[in-house]
Design a protein around this motif. Structure first.
Motif, mmCIF file in Angstrom:
data_model
loop_
_atom_site.group_PDB
_atom_site.id
_atom_site.type_symbol
_atom_site.label_atom_id
_atom_site.label_comp_id
_atom_site.label_asym_id
_atom_site.label_seq_id
_atom_site.Cartn_x
_atom_site.Cartn_y
_atom_site.Cartn_z
ATOM 1 N N LEU A 131 -11.429 6.226 5.512
ATOM 2 C CA LEU A 131 -11.895 5.419 6.683
ATOM 3 C C LEU A 131 -13.240 6.084 7.009
ATOM 4 O O LEU A 131 -13.900 5.554 7.932
ATOM 5 N N ARG B 78 -16.580 4.424 8.570
ATOM 6 C CA ARG B 78 -16.517 3.057 9.176
ATOM 7 C C ARG B 78 -16.332 2.957 10.742
ATOM 8 O O ARG B 78 -16.685 1.883 11.194
ATOM 9 N N PHE C 115 -6.048 -0.222 13.599
ATOM 10 C CA PHE C 115 -5.994 -1.251 12.530
ATOM 11 C C PHE C 115 -6.072 -2.583 13.229
ATOM 12 O O PHE C 115 -6.061 -3.625 12.648
ATOM 13 N N LYS D 265 0.805 -1.184 0.177
ATOM 14 C CA LYS D 265 0.000 0.163 -0.021
ATOM 15 C C LYS D 265 0.834 1.276 0.080
ATOM 16 O O LYS D 265 2.114 1.170 0.531
ATOM 17 N N GLY E 251 -9.619 -2.977 14.394
ATOM 18 C CA GLY E 251 -9.909 -3.906 13.410
ATOM 19 C C GLY E 251 -10.324 -3.164 11.850
ATOM 20 O O GLY E 251 -10.837 -3.850 11.015
ATOM 21 N N LEU E 252 -10.217 -1.925 11.892
ATOM 22 C CA LEU E 252 -10.063 -1.121 10.556
ATOM 23 C C LEU E 252 -9.298 -1.812 9.577
ATOM 24 O O LEU E 252 -8.242 -1.998 9.995
ATOM 25 N N PRO E 253 -9.589 -1.537 8.100
ATOM 26 C CA PRO E 253 -8.838 -1.950 7.335
ATOM 27 C C PRO E 253 -7.575 -1.210 6.940
ATOM 28 O O PRO E 253 -7.719 -0.015 6.729
ATOM 29 N N ALA E 254 -6.312 -1.667 6.899
ATOM 30 C CA ALA E 254 -5.242 -0.697 7.026
ATOM 31 C C ALA E 254 -4.832 -0.588 5.354
ATOM 32 O O ALA E 254 -4.631 -1.488 4.388
ATOM 33 N N ILE E 255 -5.123 0.625 4.956
ATOM 34 C CA ILE E 255 -5.072 1.066 3.450
ATOM 35 C C ILE E 255 -3.794 1.218 3.109
ATOM 36 O O ILE E 255 -3.398 0.891 1.920
ATOM 37 N N TYR F 160 1.708 1.366 10.378
ATOM 38 C CA TYR F 160 0.437 1.643 9.598
ATOM 39 C C TYR F 160 0.537 3.172 9.591
ATOM 40 O O TYR F 160 0.984 3.963 10.281
#
Length: 876
Positions: free
Chosen positions: A564, A567, A539, A151, A543-547, A554
């Motif tokens: 985000l 979310r 993250f 990413k 548990g949020l998506p690691a962009i 992160y």
């Protein structure tokens, strides 16, 4: 040891574009892809220290693979023009860095890299491939490693044979079999329906290859899976074939031809300057910003203790040399005068005490040529000297002749007109630790020669101005404006330190509440300003998506958090927290530092010869950029108030001036009539674009129409509009198409102004301000497209700038003619701010709109909205 680094150019440039927000330089050229690519390139060079380097690019949209499968890469969206226009500049950058680039008709970058990596490894090179495309893992082998970008741009994972085995459970040679079975949606490779990565890896672990699967098809467990494999056997083999990188492509360049010298070239730094990559210039060429000059012609400069009136003839060139850039507080290190009688240098103390010299400075009949008249006028005002008789301003003249050379310095200007300048090492004064005032004799020669050069430049520049029909623009607009700006800057605007301190306390309280909310949402206390700790909370814990990931963990950059939004409620609070922290540090604390302790005011500096469109900008501090979207930001304006008791702050703002200028220049009947009838232009556009009556226009429709209205001025594309208002590119394209159908005059203007620019090489504003467009005839589509957008926008934005400048001059004259005490304090783009005595308010409410609305007559009415109050905040 020889090391060859091979970079997949297309892949990295694409990734850079979508990973970074739409950045642009001062000319409005998009640079985010160039910047991201450059950052990655410099990181690779720094870490790998290659002896050889090549960047491979795709040559076109079709390759030999399309002969096998016509739909190869068929699902990809059209490249946004904001990205397309950046590719030529990436090519320029590589050429000027001395880095080999290569493309090959009918082949992709993959095949170039595959072929060269094989050749180089066979010749004893260590090979490193840099890409974001997992297909390249098939190339991993002895002496060949792949750095796969994750990413973002600069975060990579290095793969050797063991690394591929660990990641996939199969060797590099089986990556093509993996694609054959699972396909690849990004390249529109079909694979076998129902077979994903896990299933494909399981099959390859058991059978070794696609061919192995079909040789032992009876051993495949699972009825549906076996059925899919049997029914799609040819498709699987075709998919594998397409995914296979050609390592025997007819590449004409050799590994040995890709040598890289690790040199920072002047051409490369010039390009960084054009892009606005100041941080990279400071990193790679820290001495580049330091420059000084001297005139090499044999001018006899006489140091003098006392002038006689005869020596101060007319016209004379006058140099008022300052040590620092900020002339409100800078040190005058010397004066020089040059005329037909001779050239003289005078020390500062002597000059300021010499009655003859002081009288000459204030004598309107004694004409003076200056390099920067506003700088000299303000600097002398602080020393109780009223500089008069300003006859010519060299900087403003040069700026009008070619605004692209703004800020290039006097040395370049003199050389351009045939004067041979040198840059001696022993004459250095500038910013910070490098400040040094030269010895008197050295300084005398330097300033005397500079004054002599000024005198020589005046007739040359006047000749050019007359040739361009710009002499009126200089003498009737820019030079009178310089005097108005000098008066405004010196007057300053009273700023309440107490108000700012109170705001700082309020922000601290608000931040404490937000901080508490964040801790509650996170379930524990942590350092919100620590990207590492914040990343772990968002993250891992939440548990949020690691962009995006960086070397240290992160990414929690603004663009990541924006993606985000929605979310988790914590995201909005973190963004609020950051905005308020910036507000406090940049504006509350920042403004407190620049209040003049003697006057209690802030004295900004207006840059009159900087932007290519003619707009003013403001520095030290930038009072044109005080945030107004957040209410907390708007409140900053409460700190600005009148200098006298019982007075009011008074603001006058042009309403939609650029759209009105567009209506006039484009001569569009529908657009003109809307303004003549006093309609809300965004509502009217919404009615036309959406095909509804006024009552049916929703707030969302009006917002979208507003984005189209202002986007059209800047030549916005469907991609740019879609990003601005959160719709699909297809919808955005339809909006733009419908707009141009509704306003055919605008469409006609866009076509005609581009044709005019192509004929002449430049475009002009209503008052004949020019902007040259060297790329308008470029054979390169992307360079030409950018120049075309600039051609459309400059006459509109530049004419709006001309109008408010003329209004400022007329307003200053009217204040004097009416003997009013009211003072003009600030210009903020389309807005003028005054401080007004209570008894003059009614007069100003009549005079200001009258002056501003008739500064320049258009075929549509200009409209000015006025307001007043005890502070700038209240004058809204």
């Amino acid at each position: 040891m020889k090391k060859l680094v091979l970079i997949d150019g297309n892949n990295v440039v694409y990734r850079a574009f979508f990973a970074l927000p739409l950045l642009s330089n001062t000319q409005g050229m998009y640079t985010n892809a160039i910047y991201g690519f450059t950052m990655m390139l410099l990181k690779v060079i720094d870490e790998e220290k290659p002896t050889h380097l090549l960047v491979a690019f795709d040559a076109g949209k079709t390759t030999f693979r399309h002969q096998t499968y016509a739909s190869y890469k068929g699902g990809r969206q059209k490249t946004p023009p904001e990205l397309s226009q950046q590719f030529p500049f990436v090519y320029d950058l590589l050429d000027k860095m001395g880095i080999k680039r290569y493309e090959l008709d009918n082949y992709e970058a993959d095949d170039i890299v595959g072929t060269l990596s094989k050749q180089a490894a066979g010749q004893g090179y260590e090979v490193r491939i840099v890409t974001g495309d997992k297909d390249y893992l098939q190339l991993v082998g002895n002496h060949i490693h792949v750095s796969l970008i994750k990413k973002g741009i600069t975060d990579t994972v290095d793969y050797d044979h063991a690394g591929v085995m660990k990641r996939y459970g199969i060797g590099p040679e089986a990556v093509i079999d993996l694609k054959g079975l699972m396909g690849d949606a990004s390249d529109n490779i079909p694979g076998v329906p129902g077979v994903g990565e896990k299933t494909a890896i399981k099959l390859l672990s058991q059978f070794g290859s696609v061919e192995g699967v079909y040789k032992r098809i009876d051993e495949v467990s699972g009825k549906k899976l076996k059925e899919n494999l049997i029914n799609n056997q040819e498709q699987a083999k075709m998919s594998k074939s397409i995914a296979t990188i050609d390592r025997e492509a007819p590449v004409t360049v050799t590994p040995d031809a890709c040598t890289y010298a690790h040199k920072v070239t002047p051409e490369m730094i010039d390009l960084f300057k054009e892009f606005g990559f100041q941080s990279l210039i400071e990193r790679l060429a820290p001495d580049e910003a330091q420059s000084s000059f001297d005139f090499s012609e044999a001018i006899q400069v006489e140091p003098i203790d006392r002038f006689t009136r005869d020596q101060l003839g007319s016209p004379s060139a006058l140099i008022v040399e300052m040590l620092e850039e900020n002339y409100h507080y800078g040190t005058i290190i010397g004066f020089a005068v040059s005329n037909t009688q001779g050239t003289w240098f005078i020390k500062t103390d002597q000059a300021l005490k010499d009655d003859t010299f002081r009288a000459w400075l204030s004598d309107d009949s004694r004409k003076k040529v200056l390099l920067d008249s506003k700088q000299a006028e303000v600097a002398l005002k602080w020393r109780n000297i009223d500089l008069r008789g300003i006859d010519f301003d060299v900087s403003l003249a040069a700026y009008l002749i070619d605004p692209a050379e703004a800020g290039q310095g006097f040395t370049r200007l003199a050389r351009k007109h045939g004067m041979n300048y040198i840059e001696p090492d022993d004459l250095v004064y500038g910013k910070g630790a490098k400040q040094k005032i030269p010895e008197d004799d050295r300084l005398a020669r330097h300033l005397g020669n500079k004054a002599a050069a000024l005198l020589k430049l005046k007739p040359l520049l006047i000749e050019e101005l007359k040739k361009n029909k710009q002499d009126k623009l200089l003498f009737d607009l820019e030079m009178p404006l310089a005097r108005v700006l000098a008066k405004m800057e010196f007057t300053g605007v009273r700023t309440s330190a107490q108000t700012l301190e109170d705001m700082g306390k309020e922000l601290d309280q608000t931040l404490a509440v937000i901080e508490k909310d964040i801790y509650q949402m996170a379930g524990l206390k942590f350092n919100i300003n620590s990207p590492k700790q914040l990343g772990e909370i968002l993250f891992e814990k939440l548990g949020l998506p690691a962009i995006k990931k960086t070397k240290t963990g992160y990414s929690t950059a603004a663009d990541v958090l924006e993606k985000l939004r929605g979310r988790h409620e914590i995201i909005d609070r973190i963004l609020d927290f950051r905005q308020l922290v910036k507000l406090k540090s940049t504006y509350v604390e920042g403004l407190l530092k620049v209040i003049n302790p003697d006057t209690g005011k802030i004295h900004t500096r207006y840059n009159q010869a900087l932007t290519q469109t003619g707009r003013l900008s403001s520095t030290d501090p930038n009072l044109q950029n005080i945030p107004i979207r957040l209410e907390e930001g708007r409140k900053i304006r409460k700190a600005f108030l009148p200098a006298e008791k019982g007075w009011q702050m008074f603001s006058a703002d042009y309403s939609q001036i650029e759209l009105r200028v567009l209506a006039h220049i484009a001569d569009d009947d529908h657009l003109k009539q809307a303004f003549i009838d006093g309609l809300d232009i965004h509502t009217k556009t919404a009615m036309d674009v959406f095909g509804v009556d006024r009552e049916s226009v929703t707030p969302l429709m009006r917002r979208h129409a507003k984005a189209v209205n202002f986007g059209i001025i800047y030549g916005i594309s469907d991609y740019g509009l879609s990003q601005n208002i959160g719709i699909t590119r297809k919808q955005a394209g339809k909006f733009i198409e419908k707009y141009l159908e509704s306003y055919p005059g605008v469409q006609r203007y866009m076509k005609e102004i581009v044709e005019s620019a192509r004929r002449n090489g430049y475009v002009t504003t209503l008052l004949n301000r020019r902007r040259y467009l060297p790329d308008i005839r470029s054979r390169n589509f992307n360079r030409r497209s950018f120049a075309e957008r600039t051609a459309m926008n400059t006459p509109i934005q530049g004419s709006a700038a001309d109008i408010i400048k003329q209004a400022m001059i007329n307003m200053d004259q009217r204040l004097e003619a009416l003997h009013l005490q009211s003072r003009m304090l600030l210009q903020v783009h389309d807005e003028l701010i005054f401080e007004v005595p209570e008894e003059e308010l009614e007069t100003m409410k009549q005079v200001v709109p009258e002056i501003m609305e008739h500064a320049i007559e258009l075929t549509v009415p200009l409209k000015v909205e006025c307001a007043c109050g005890p502070t700038w905040y209240d004058a809204k």
